[in-house]
Design a protein around this motif. Sequence first.
Motif, mmCIF file in Angstrom:
data_model
loop_
_atom_site.group_PDB
_atom_site.id
_atom_site.type_symbol
_atom_site.label_atom_id
_atom_site.label_comp_id
_atom_site.label_asym_id
_atom_site.label_seq_id
_atom_site.Cartn_x
_atom_site.Cartn_y
_atom_site.Cartn_z
ATOM 1 N N ASN A 126 -53.072 -56.175 -6.837
ATOM 2 C CA ASN A 126 -50.964 -55.941 -6.369
ATOM 3 C C ASN A 126 -51.001 -54.418 -6.605
ATOM 4 O OD1 ASN A 126 -51.579 -55.960 -9.336
ATOM 5 N ND2 ASN A 126 -50.864 -57.563 -9.850
ATOM 6 N N ARG A 201 -47.825 -50.946 -4.925
ATOM 7 C CA ARG A 201 -47.765 -51.976 -5.891
ATOM 8 C C ARG A 201 -47.175 -53.275 -5.126
ATOM 9 N NH1 ARG A 201 -47.671 -50.346 -12.171
ATOM 10 N NH2 ARG A 201 -48.565 -52.295 -12.106
ATOM 11 N N LYS A 202 -47.659 -54.457 -5.395
ATOM 12 C CA LYS A 202 -47.389 -55.977 -4.157
ATOM 13 C C LYS A 202 -47.068 -56.806 -5.255
ATOM 14 C CE LYS A 202 -49.046 -59.409 -1.162
ATOM 15 N NZ LYS A 202 -50.029 -59.599 -0.427
ATOM 16 N N SER A 203 -45.605 -57.667 -5.268
ATOM 17 C CA SER A 203 -46.154 -58.812 -5.848
ATOM 18 C C SER A 203 -46.147 -59.757 -5.154
ATOM 19 C CB SER A 203 -44.080 -58.707 -5.786
ATOM 20 O OG SER A 203 -43.416 -59.246 -5.491
ATOM 21 N N ARG A 206 -42.984 -62.783 -4.569
ATOM 22 C CA ARG A 206 -41.205 -62.380 -3.646
ATOM 23 C C ARG A 206 -42.344 -61.683 -2.850
ATOM 24 N NH1 ARG A 206 -37.053 -61.449 -7.598
ATOM 25 N NH2 ARG A 206 -36.886 -62.960 -9.238
ATOM 26 N N ILE A 268 -40.489 -53.855 -9.101
ATOM 27 C CA ILE A 268 -40.728 -54.635 -8.316
ATOM 28 C C ILE A 268 -40.851 -56.123 -9.192
ATOM 29 C CG2 ILE A 268 -42.228 -53.913 -6.345
ATOM 30 C CD1 ILE A 268 -44.896 -55.157 -7.380
ATOM 31 N N GLU A 270 -42.766 -60.126 -9.985
ATOM 32 C CA GLU A 270 -44.072 -60.806 -9.840
ATOM 33 C C GLU A 270 -43.596 -62.365 -10.515
ATOM 34 O OE1 GLU A 270 -45.336 -61.967 -8.442
ATOM 35 O OE2 GLU A 270 -47.131 -60.751 -7.478
ATOM 36 N N GLU A 271 -43.954 -63.130 -10.062
ATOM 37 C CA GLU A 271 -43.549 -64.027 -11.412
ATOM 38 C C GLU A 271 -44.770 -64.798 -11.562
ATOM 39 O OE1 GLU A 271 -40.952 -67.241 -8.680
ATOM 40 O OE2 GLU A 271 -39.150 -65.593 -8.254
ATOM 41 N N GLN A 276 -40.898 -64.171 -14.967
ATOM 42 C CA GLN A 276 -40.445 -63.276 -13.934
ATOM 43 C C GLN A 276 -40.208 -61.771 -15.094
ATOM 44 O OE1 GLN A 276 -36.193 -63.358 -11.667
ATOM 45 N NE2 GLN A 276 -36.084 -65.376 -12.794
ATOM 46 N N LYS A 278 -41.000 -58.002 -13.952
ATOM 47 C CA LYS A 278 -40.278 -56.796 -13.992
ATOM 48 C C LYS A 278 -40.995 -55.464 -14.020
ATOM 49 C CE LYS A 278 -36.252 -53.773 -14.050
ATOM 50 N NZ LYS A 278 -34.810 -52.965 -14.416
ATOM 51 N N SER A 289 -52.836 -60.736 -9.535
ATOM 52 C CA SER A 289 -51.472 -61.676 -10.119
ATOM 53 C C SER A 289 -51.998 -63.119 -9.843
ATOM 54 C CB SER A 289 -50.327 -61.678 -9.047
ATOM 55 O OG SER A 289 -49.723 -60.107 -9.293
#
Length: 445
Positions: A126, A201-203, A206, A268, A270-271, A276, A278, A289
């Motif tokens: 991520n 960065r990536k979630s 979402r 971003i 992420e769950e 959740q 932040k 993740s």
Amino acid sequence: MKRGQILELFIEDTKYPSIGIAKVGDKTVEIKNALLGSKVLVRITKSKKDKAEGKILEVLQYPEDAIEPLCPHFEECGGCTHQHIPYEFQLRQKEREVLKLFTEANIDGFEYEGIEKSPLEFEYRNKMEFTFGNLTKDGEMTLGMHQAGKFYNIIPIDQCKIADNDYNILLKVVSDYCKRNELPFYNKMNHEGYLRYLVIRKSFRRKELLVNIITTSQMEHDFSELVDELLKLELNNKLVGFIHTRNDSLSDTVKNEGYDVLYGGDYIVEEILGLQFKISAFSFFQTNSLGAEKLYSVVQEYLGNAKRKVVYDLYCGTGTITQIVSRKAEKVYGIELVKEAIEAARENVKLNNIDNIQFIVGDVGEKLKEIKDKPDIIIIDPPRPGVGPKALQQIIDFGVSQMIYVSCNPKTLVENLKAMKKAGYKVGRMRLVDMFPHTVHVECV
């Protein structure tokens, strides 16, 4: 055997972290990242009476199970080390090496529950940090990863396979833009130049992207045109933020010395397991993740029923484990040295409407003395060096009947466990979780 000598060696065993072992007479030679069953050409770098170390010059013969690496940059890039062996082979090697550490430390009698594989073998990361530089002295600017074994050489990357393909698309557009505008990269030798790093960065849940370009303050540049280009791209994920960070530090690390948000926000979301989180451009967060969900699920399972119990989460970082276990405990205390991490943790607690957590900033050894509620269960998730002797003794002195140790470094884990064993504790069960396919690293719980 002398330093500088070149030998052909057969790797007959390995030890953590993926160090190949060969025999020359009565002497053992250890070679970093040499695969079991391979034949390698090695230059001896250190030589003592009964032990030597060497560096691979060439792989003369790969193991029978070897495969063609998926990534075209594999031979040069310093990121992945094991893409040329099947994933199942990687898992077995990690298991064998970790269990060998336990055997050598005389830690036995526990239930070994196997290794959990990463949900994704590729495109699992991520976060990726790319560096501006060049591949050869006085060569054209490149944007990519450090060349294996070469600190100053940056190889251009356009097909990284352990990150989402959106990263490759963004990487090319940013690289082309910077070349077109003749922006100079930061030279680590003379400390002159402008462009330093690109962090993406990536979630996963979402499908959000955050882009951070890091430069020195040696010149000014307006990146608005670049932002417009990125927003026009057809991506699998949504770009929700672009920031420009200033970093004049001499160290080769991303350091925040002030930043501007040029588009969207600076985080971003992420769950993980229904909660959740932040994640800012600078927050620590597990880089896999989906793998983190597996890791934290094991912690939850080991915790059991803690409804009427007080739990300490030591070295809690941004409080991910703290919040996940809070749903099964009466009260949770999270202790972390890094102030920014605790600030992020407190923000996420509000986001998730959790009211049974207290976060404490400071050294674990010092802050343990200040908590009035004594623990029923202690969770330990230290950095790679493990728990220091003083803090470990304080943890032991609580005399709790249950501890959960989450380790990213099996070598320091077994050293801590030896001290715990001496104090009367025993290991009940252990499970490995692979968060980092194609690398030497593995998590232990």
